[in-house]
Motif scaffolding. Structure first.
Motif, PDB file in Angstrom:
ATOM      1  N   LEU A 238       0.932  -1.098  -0.062  1.00 15.39           N
ATOM      2  CA  LEU A 238      -0.064  -0.078   0.177  1.00 15.39           C
ATOM      3  C   LEU A 238       0.735   1.162  -0.208  1.00 15.39           C
ATOM      4  N   MET A 239       0.988   1.937  -1.301  1.00 14.29           N
ATOM      5  CA  MET A 239       1.673   3.442  -1.261  1.00 14.29           C
ATOM      6  C   MET A 239       0.718   4.312  -0.476  1.00 14.29           C
ATOM      7  N   VAL A 240       1.745   5.229   0.309  1.00 13.09           N
ATOM      8  CA  VAL A 240       0.872   6.238   1.012  1.00 13.09           C
ATOM      9  C   VAL A 240       1.524   7.563   0.828  1.00 13.09           C
ATOM     10  N   ASN A 241       0.875   8.581   0.017  1.00 18.11           N
ATOM     11  CA  ASN A 241       1.245   9.814  -0.301  1.00 18.11           C
ATOM     12  C   ASN A 241       0.680  10.725   0.621  1.00 18.11           C
ATOM     13  N   GLY A 242       1.397  12.040   0.787  1.00 22.09           N
ATOM     14  CA  GLY A 242       0.771  13.058   1.666  1.00 22.09           C
ATOM     15  C   GLY A 242       0.171  13.955   0.427  1.00 22.09           C
ATOM     16  N   PRO A 243      -0.927  14.425   0.484  1.00 19.52           N
ATOM     17  CA  PRO A 243      -1.825  15.190  -0.370  1.00 19.52           C
ATOM     18  C   PRO A 243      -0.983  16.399  -1.021  1.00 19.52           C
ATOM     19  N   HIS A 244       0.075  17.069  -0.325  1.00 21.10           N
ATOM     20  CA  HIS A 244       0.661  18.088  -0.676  1.00 21.10           C
ATOM     21  C   HIS A 244       1.961  18.061  -1.259  1.00 21.10           C
ATOM     22  N   LEU A 245       2.429  16.702  -1.339  1.00 22.17           N
ATOM     23  CA  LEU A 245       3.505  16.390  -1.829  1.00 22.17           C
ATOM     24  C   LEU A 245       3.657  16.220  -3.391  1.00 22.17           C
ATOM     25  N   PRO A 246       4.789  16.763  -3.813  1.00 21.19           N
ATOM     26  CA  PRO A 246       4.853  16.707  -5.385  1.00 21.19           C
ATOM     27  C   PRO A 246       5.149  15.130  -5.727  1.00 21.19           C
ATOM     28  N   ASN A 247       4.995  14.889  -7.152  1.00 22.57           N
ATOM     29  CA  ASN A 247       5.339  13.577  -7.709  1.00 22.57           C
ATOM     30  C   ASN A 247       5.844  13.985  -9.095  1.00 22.57           C
ATOM     31  N   ILE A 248       6.292  12.731  -9.862  1.00 17.90           N
ATOM     32  CA  ILE A 248       6.668  12.745 -11.065  1.00 17.90           C
ATOM     33  C   ILE A 248       5.733  11.843 -11.884  1.00 17.90           C
ATOM     34  N   ALA A 249       4.890  12.354 -12.676  1.00 19.57           N
ATOM     35  CA  ALA A 249       3.709  11.255 -13.151  1.00 19.57           C
ATOM     36  C   ALA A 249       4.452   9.936 -13.716  1.00 19.57           C
ATOM     37  N   ASP A 265      -2.800  12.329   5.273  1.00 18.91           N
ATOM     38  CA  ASP A 265      -2.054  13.573   5.559  1.00 18.91           C
ATOM     39  C   ASP A 265      -1.571  13.522   7.185  1.00 18.91           C
ATOM     40  N   LEU A 266      -0.204  13.303   7.097  1.00 18.93           N
ATOM     41  CA  LEU A 266       0.328  13.354   8.473  1.00 18.93           C
ATOM     42  C   LEU A 266       0.468  14.630   9.293  1.00 18.93           C
ATOM     43  N   ARG A 267      -0.026  15.703   8.667  1.00 20.54           N
ATOM     44  CA  ARG A 267       0.120  17.068   9.313  1.00 20.54           C
ATOM     45  C   ARG A 267      -1.038  17.219  10.379  1.00 20.54           C
ATOM     46  N   ASP A 268      -2.014  16.363   9.943  1.00 17.18           N
ATOM     47  CA  ASP A 268      -3.280  16.289  11.096  1.00 17.18           C
ATOM     48  C   ASP A 268      -3.186  14.908  11.939  1.00 17.18           C
ATOM     49  N   GLY A 271      -4.986  11.727  10.267  1.00 14.42           N
ATOM     50  CA  GLY A 271      -4.121  11.191   9.518  1.00 14.42           C
ATOM     51  C   GLY A 271      -3.051  10.170   9.995  1.00 14.42           C
ATOM     52  N   ARG A 272      -2.669  11.061  11.108  1.00 12.88           N
ATOM     53  CA  ARG A 272      -1.602  10.062  12.002  1.00 12.88           C
ATOM     54  C   ARG A 272      -2.208   8.888  12.569  1.00 12.88           C
ATOM     55  N   GLU A 273      -3.428   8.898  13.170  1.00  8.19           N
ATOM     56  CA  GLU A 273      -4.096   7.793  13.755  1.00  8.19           C
ATOM     57  C   GLU A 273      -4.485   6.821  12.455  1.00  8.19           C
ATOM     58  N   THR A 274      -4.738   7.339  11.423  1.00 10.55           N
ATOM     59  CA  THR A 274      -4.904   6.196  10.279  1.00 10.55           C
ATOM     60  C   THR A 274      -4.014   5.291   9.784  1.00 10.55           C
ATOM     61  N   LEU A 275      -2.646   6.156   9.932  1.00 13.27           N
ATOM     62  CA  LEU A 275      -1.328   5.480   9.712  1.00 13.27           C
ATOM     63  C   LEU A 275      -1.356   4.492  10.659  1.00 13.27           C
ATOM     64  N   ASN A 276      -1.146   4.990  11.958  1.00 12.70           N
ATOM     65  CA  ASN A 276      -0.935   3.988  13.113  1.00 12.70           C
ATOM     66  C   ASN A 276      -2.001   2.916  13.050  1.00 12.70           C
ATOM     67  N   GLY A 277      -3.259   2.970  12.477  1.00  9.30           N
ATOM     68  CA  GLY A 277      -3.990   1.916  12.367  1.00  9.30           C
ATOM     69  C   GLY A 277      -3.479   0.788  11.448  1.00  9.30           C
ATOM     70  N   LEU A 278      -2.802   1.298  10.378  1.00 10.66           N
ATOM     71  CA  LEU A 278      -2.398   0.438   9.141  1.00 10.66           C
ATOM     72  C   LEU A 278      -0.961  -0.175   9.681  1.00 10.66           C
ATOM     73  N   VAL A 279      -0.130   0.711  10.655  1.00 12.33           N
ATOM     74  CA  VAL A 279       0.916  -0.061  11.061  1.00 12.33           C
ATOM     75  C   VAL A 279       0.890  -1.303  11.871  1.00 12.33           C
ATOM     76  N   ARG A 280      -0.500  -1.225  12.566  1.00 12.97           N
ATOM     77  CA  ARG A 280      -0.586  -2.318  13.764  1.00 12.97           C
ATOM     78  C   ARG A 280      -0.773  -3.440  12.961  1.00 12.97           C
ATOM     79  N   ASP A 281      -1.240  -3.480  11.515  1.00 18.68           N
ATOM     80  CA  ASP A 281      -1.251  -4.879  10.951  1.00 18.68           C
ATOM     81  C   ASP A 281      -0.303  -4.974   9.805  1.00 18.68           C
ATOM     82  N   ALA A 282       0.737  -4.212   9.795  1.00 16.69           N
ATOM     83  CA  ALA A 282       1.985  -4.141   8.903  1.00 16.69           C
ATOM     84  C   ALA A 282       2.935  -5.214   9.011  1.00 16.69           C
TER      85      ALA A 282
END
Length: 466
Positions: A238-249, A265-268, A271-282
């Motif tokens: 599962l690729m995780v990007n921030g909504p504000h981060l640039p990419n190269i198509a 969005d790890l700035r709020d 978002g941090r809680e969502t990622l923590n939830g994913l980490v528990r099963d990663a």
């Protein structure tokens, strides 16, 4: 200088990770350098790092089934993989544009060269602001003519921008940063916590990494190549990007094959809680932010080992995790410029300006080393338990390549066009259109590497496990 063969390079990787040496008998590495126009042994680097990743997958599968399998990596296929972004095509269209026009080499007032890296809009804007000039290559060249190289290099670094003074290998070796990484091995696999033994899930599964869940918090090439390498052996990535981060198509497409893609969005706090939830099963947390950046958000290796005992945390960075440049922003081409590789290629070929390697070799090799490290750590977790931290960097990989010895006339080797590697490519239908891309280079006789998913746009999927 030593002369490194692909077999010796693979053995170095394998033994650095303390893997079972018996497995090395199950590998074939046909082909010889130079496979691309370069005085460096890029083919040996490509073959060895991809073979290490493929062999680690085969060994993890052996933990599940008790069966060994043979792994073959042809040098020409490995080099096609190392140029995967160059051979990418969408709907038979033109090659993708990967670089901003301002990116490149410039002569300075004191007859040095500096390389700018301006592929992200905010990096371009920052460089133009420092130089006080228009967004035009000629204007940039004229502005840089008013600077001494070392001063501009430091000024841009202090501003958090991306550039590198072209140094000789000797100048690089004299820097504190080069000395800091000279004391490190090629990569590190460190135990960072206690956790119970976790044998591979789904015993007897047909693919090496079935049941392995990977969070891929990386962009551009090195980190995403690592995630892609794990996906092609059956991991759920599962690729995780921030909504504000640039990419190269084109890189999102090339390196997104085999993965799902979510935005968090790890700035709020949500978002941090969502990622923590994913980490528990990663099982694997792969990240390529600058050292310390994710730890500041609560996602450092020690924190995640507490949240998810048994996690394999993989850190990818540019200049290494120690030394005065640890926090400096960098990309493959900049590390080549800073460390003497671009100088050496120029000298050999007699060019007027610096010359990069014929592929993003440090990016790709570091990506495969990261994937290898992740699988080697998963194998340790399966036999002795524990949480693990794998560390790799472009500069450490570059230093290793520089130790391989040179091929004096290697730069005269013919270039390799897309028509020369058609047998290394495959197509898949995706939301971007029909994608033609390089297929996995490693051939495992029992569990062939493949991409189960087409590339997806950023944020195409929900931030949850399948």
């Amino acid at each position: 200088m030593s002369t490194m063969t692909p077999e010796l390079a693979l053995k170095h990787i394998w033994m650095t990770a303390q893997c079972d040496p018996t497995a090395l008998r199950s590998v074939s590495l046909p082909g010889t350098d130079p496979g691309l126009p370069s005085v460096y042994r890029v083919g040996a680097l490509a073959q060895a790092t991809i073979a290490a990743s493929g062999l680690a997958a085969a060994e993890y599968h052996r933990l599940r089934t008790g069966r060994r399998q043979h792994v073959t990596v042809e040098m020409r296929r490995a080099l096609a993989s190392f140029r995967s972004e160059r051979y990418l095509r969408i709907d038979d269209g033109p090659p993708p544009a990967l670089r901003d026009p301002v990116m490149g080499f410039y002569a300075t007032r004191d007859d040095r060269w500096i390389q700018l890296h301006t592929n992200f809009p905010h990096h371009l804007e920052g460089v133009l602001k420092v130089l006080g000039c228009a967004n035009d290559r000629a204007a940039v060249a004229e502005a840089i003519r008013g600077w001494d190289g070392a001063t501009l290099d430091q000024t841009l670094a202090d501003a958090g921008l991306c550039a590198a003074l072209i140094r000789t290998p000797e100048e690089w070796a004299a820097l504190d940063q080069a000395k800091a990484i000279a004391g490190l091995p090629l990569f590190e696999i460190e135990r960072i916590g206690d956790a119970p033994v976790e044998p591979p899930r789904e015993a007897g599964a047909e693919r090496p990494l079935t049941g392995v869940r990977v969070l891929d918090l990386s962009r551009i090439i090195a980190g995403p190549v690592a995630g892609r390498a794990l996906a092609q052996h059956g991991a759920e990535v599962l690729m995780v990007n921030g909504p504000h981060l640039p990419n190269i198509a084109p890189l999102v497409i090339d390196n997104g094959r085999g993965k799902r893609s979510a935005v968090i969005d790890l700035r709020d706090a949500t978002g941090r809680e969502t990622l923590n939830g994913l980490v528990r099963d990663a099982d694997v947390f792969l990240q390529a932010y600058r050292p310390g950046a994710l730890a500041a958000r609560g996602f450092g290796p020690e924190e995640l080992a507490r949240v998810r005992p048994g996690i394999v945390y993989v850190s990818v960075c540019a200049y290494g995790h120690t030394g005065p440049w640890a926090g400096r922003r960098g990309f493959d081409s900049l590390v080549q410029s800073a460390s003497g590789i671009a100088f050496t290629e120029r000298e050999a070929a007699g060019w007027d300006e610096p010359k990069h390697l014929p592929c993003q070799a440090l990016d790709h090799a570091t990506g495969y080393l990261a994937a290898f490290g992740a699988m080697a750590a998963l194998a340790r977790r399966a036999t002795e338990g524990g949480s693990w931290h794998v560390r790799v960097s472009l500069a450490q990989t570059g230093r290793w390549l520089q130790s391989f010895g040179l091929l004096p006339d290697g730069w005269k080797a013919p270039d390799v066009s897309i028509d020369d590697v058609r047998d290394c490519l495959g197509t898949v239908q995706s939301e971007f259109g029909r994608v033609l891309g390089v297929l996995p280079a490693e051939r495992l006789e029992e569990t062939p590497a493949r991409f189960d998913l087409p590339p997806a746009r950023i944020g195409a999927h929900e931030a949850k496990w399948a």
